[in-house]
Design an enzyme around this catalytic site. Sequence first.
Site, PDB file in Angstrom:
ATOM      1  N   LYS A  85       0.850  -1.202   0.000  1.00  0.00           N
ATOM      2  CA  LYS A  85       0.000   0.000   0.000  1.00  0.00           C
ATOM      3  C   LYS A  85       0.883   1.248   0.000  1.00  0.00           C
ATOM      4  O   LYS A  85       2.104   1.147   0.192  1.00  0.00           O
ATOM      5  CB  LYS A  85      -0.918  -0.028   1.224  1.00  0.00           C
ATOM      6  N   TYR A 101      13.186  31.341   4.981  1.00  0.00           N
ATOM      7  CA  TYR A 101      12.111  32.144   5.569  1.00  0.00           C
ATOM      8  C   TYR A 101      12.447  32.594   6.988  1.00  0.00           C
ATOM      9  O   TYR A 101      12.928  31.790   7.801  1.00  0.00           O
ATOM     10  CB  TYR A 101      10.810  31.328   5.629  1.00  0.00           C
TER      11      TYR A 101
HETATM   12  C1  LIG Z   1      -0.448  -1.758   6.759  1.00  0.00           C
HETATM   13  C2  LIG Z   1      -1.006  -3.000   7.277  1.00  0.00           C
HETATM   14  C3  LIG Z   1      -0.168  -4.089   7.578  1.00  0.00           C
HETATM   15  C4  LIG Z   1       1.341  -4.020   7.475  1.00  0.00           C
HETATM   16  O1  LIG Z   1       1.855  -3.348   8.573  1.00  0.00           O
HETATM   17  P1  LIG Z   1       3.450  -3.323   8.856  1.00  0.00           P
HETATM   18  O2  LIG Z   1       3.539  -2.837  10.243  1.00  0.00           O
HETATM   19  O3  LIG Z   1       4.038  -2.365   7.882  1.00  0.00           O
HETATM   20  O4  LIG Z   1       3.918  -4.697   8.661  1.00  0.00           O
HETATM   21  C5  LIG Z   1      -0.763  -5.268   7.982  1.00  0.00           C
HETATM   22  N1  LIG Z   1      -2.098  -5.373   8.108  1.00  0.00           N
HETATM   23  C6  LIG Z   1      -2.928  -4.344   7.855  1.00  0.00           C
HETATM   24  C7  LIG Z   1      -4.397  -4.526   7.997  1.00  0.00           C
HETATM   25  C8  LIG Z   1      -2.414  -3.123   7.437  1.00  0.00           C
HETATM   26  O5  LIG Z   1      -3.238  -2.101   7.194  1.00  0.00           O
END
Ligand SMILES: *Cc1c(COP(=O)(O)O)cnc(C)c1O
Length: 378
Positions: A42, A267
């Site tokens: 993701k 700035y």
């Molecule tokens: C993002 C996510 C993960 C992965 O999490 P990490 O800590 O990066 O391993 C796993 N399960 C769900 C439901 C997530 O949203």
Amino acid sequence: MSLNNEIVRDTQIVVDLDKLGENMRMIKDMVGKNVRTLAVVKANGYGHGAVGIAKTLMENGADYLSVATLSEALDIRRKHADYPVLIMGHTPDKYMHHVVEHNITQTIFSYEQAEVLNSLAEKSGKKVNVHIKIDTGFHRLGLLSSQPTETVEEIKKIASLPMLILEGIFSHLALVNAEENEKQYAEFTKIIKLLEEENITFELCHIADSIAAVDYPQYRMDMVRVGALIYGMRGFHVGFLPVNQVMTFKTSISQLHNIKKGEGVSYDYLWKAPEDSIIATLPFGYADGYPRNLRDKGYVTIDGIKCPIIGVICMDQCMADVTKVPNVHEGQEAVIYGDGENQMTISEAAALAGTNKNDIISRITARVQKIYKKGDIK
Ligand SMILES: *Cc1c(COP(=O)(O)O)cnc(C)c1O
């Protein structure tokens, strides 16, 4: 080379595909043959570019890919027609036809959603894979394990829909402490057992993310969902796995300024030269995903030397004090995040910015070009 793929900017993420593959194989070896691995890509692969890394992950031990949103799933589908992809988030009903059309696996947490998906599947004559989400305390998405009767009734109704394949069921740990984890896990397995008594079973029961996969092997179940770990982020505490940081974030100096003692930079002139100084302008800023609050805390590494970021960080540029770098010159490389000597690691950036490692890497924006490195070929 098409204009789209051409490298036209020095501010780049270099993704080491060899390290990524190594990390993935390490995870696969750790969990063993009987546990599957779902690689979480993701947020554009946590800043590494999901499409650019999918193949390496799948060829090195990942069994499944997962994303948060439909648009992310479709990005993967444009390149890879066959990789299993799970959307872990909510897909609104009005977009659900894409899930059917592109053979994507959807997370489901209500009968209403399941019904919409089922009727779309009937229309197209294609069955759809779903994973049921159970809320065991996190209170983000899912059917409540605290109301087992209602939850089991709802899943029974979902299971009666002919075009849905209930491939998986999952939950998510809040990782509060060992005792709370155990409570959540027990809540999850309670629901699975109740469903078993109704002859509803799942090929893939899963609850462990990266930290849980390493620290709590007892919760690996049928599959682990690993994100941070595949990119080399070592967030675990109890266990250990020697994964390595996959990304290097780098740029090069746009311009050098010789400034006099007492002159201000950026700035509000919040930084003033304590002595005559050489200041480098660097073409990255907070619109590239660099934390704006790293002013006077972060640094870049030029010729192996730490050069502090000074003055307010702008949207597209920032300045570093390079007075200590011998023969510093315009066009010279500056490492923003790396894991070499004197380089700021993701872990250090996270600590300095007061956030976590996943935040630091996933916030890197799309305009930062990704360069994929494999073997000696770049
Ligand atoms: C993002 C996510 C993960 C992965 O999490 P990490 O800590 O990066 O391993 C796993 N399960 C769900 C439901 C997530 O949203």
